[in-house]
Design a protein around this motif. Structure first.
Motif, PDB file in Angstrom:
ATOM      1  N   SER A  47       3.075   4.319   3.048  1.00 19.62           N
ATOM      2  CA  SER A  47       4.232   4.201   2.411  1.00 19.62           C
ATOM      3  C   SER A  47       4.680   5.395   1.436  1.00 19.62           C
ATOM      4  N   LYS A  48       5.552   5.582   0.838  1.00 17.68           N
ATOM      5  CA  LYS A  48       5.982   6.787   0.007  1.00 17.68           C
ATOM      6  C   LYS A  48       4.879   7.141  -1.176  1.00 17.68           C
ATOM      7  N   GLN A  49       4.017   6.152  -1.260  1.00 15.23           N
ATOM      8  CA  GLN A  49       2.886   6.717  -2.246  1.00 15.23           C
ATOM      9  C   GLN A  49       1.836   7.161  -1.307  1.00 15.23           C
ATOM     10  N   ASP A  50       1.202   8.373  -1.744  1.00 10.07           N
ATOM     11  CA  ASP A  50       0.460   8.934  -0.958  1.00 10.07           C
ATOM     12  C   ASP A  50      -0.780   8.049  -0.554  1.00 10.07           C
ATOM     13  N   ARG A 222       9.479  -1.305   3.087  1.00  3.50           N
ATOM     14  CA  ARG A 222      10.868  -1.516   2.321  1.00  3.50           C
ATOM     15  C   ARG A 222      10.808  -2.494   1.257  1.00  3.50           C
TER      16      ARG A 222
END
Length: 225
Positions: A47-50, A222
């Motif tokens: 996800s966009k969170q590392d 998403r």
């Protein structure tokens, strides 16, 4: 579903390599199953969170390729990004997802490598040995090895070779499209693995197992925002 073989996941790089070298001795490179009625597709995305990743499993009917069950789980990344050791990042959430599966598969297809790996123990082999289930590695890109380009017709395959050893097949799942890289994970021979990947790819370059699992992880990401 629960793993048959277990090991620690809080490992150093050296310990992880040693674990691969030890468990790779358990890989079976020939057909060892009776019938295949359900096939699992497995994929992992970040996800966009590392520090967050999503593991998805889609179970298909082996004959109709219809979806029987799907599971997605969110987890935190603990193992660092080290080439050749991706399974130590991605298998913990995959195992958590399999623990939620109610339709045990007879075969698992992974978006990644099996024995087409420097230590002959990529994610597909690692997963197969842990659960003692037939697995196939099916990668979109080559990790290592040399090959001659297969014929352009659907089902054409050429051998992927590393240091004189056959480690996989370069398979054309659709005519005149880029090939994919198929390797033994566990308890299946290379020819059978390639035959199954062709069956699982009636319309597209990638097998339905990979396509649908990929769609599920992206949908889940998403929804996380």
């Amino acid at each position: 579903m629960e793993p048959i073989v277990r090991h620690r996941w809080d490992l150093s790089e050296t310990e992880a390599i040693h674990t691969q070298q030890t468990l790779s001795k358990n890989v079976i490179t020939e057909d060892q199953f009776t019938s295949i009625n359900y096939i699992a597709g497995v994929d992992v995305a970040y996800s966009k969170q590392d520090d967050v990743l999503i593991a998805a499993i889609v179970i298909l009917d082996a004959h109709s390729l219809s979806v029987v069950e799907s599971v997605a789980v969110e987890d935190t990344v603990y193992f660092p990004y080290i080439p050749g050791l991706f399974s130590f990042r991605e298998l913990p959430p995959i195992i958590k997802a399999f623990q939620q599966v109610t339709t045990p598969p007879d075969l698992i297809v992974c978006d990644g490598q099996g024995i087409a790996h420097p230590r002959r123990f990529g994610l597909a082999s690692h997963l197969g040995v842990l659960f003692d289930i037939p697995t196939i590695g099916c990668g979109k890109t080559r990790l290592l090895g040399e090959y001659t380009e297969p014929d352009q017709k659907r089902g054409a395959v050429s051998l992927l070779i590393d240091k004189g050893e056959v480690i996989g097949g370069v398979l054309r799942t659709q005519a005149n499209t880029k090939p994919i890289y198929v390797s033994i994970g566990h308890r299946i021979g290379l020819q059978t693995a390639c035959e199954w990947i062709v069956k699982l790819s009636p319309k597209y370059r990638l097998p339905e197992t990979t396509r649908l699992a990929d769609q599920l992880v992206n949908k889940t990401i998403r929804q996380l925002g």
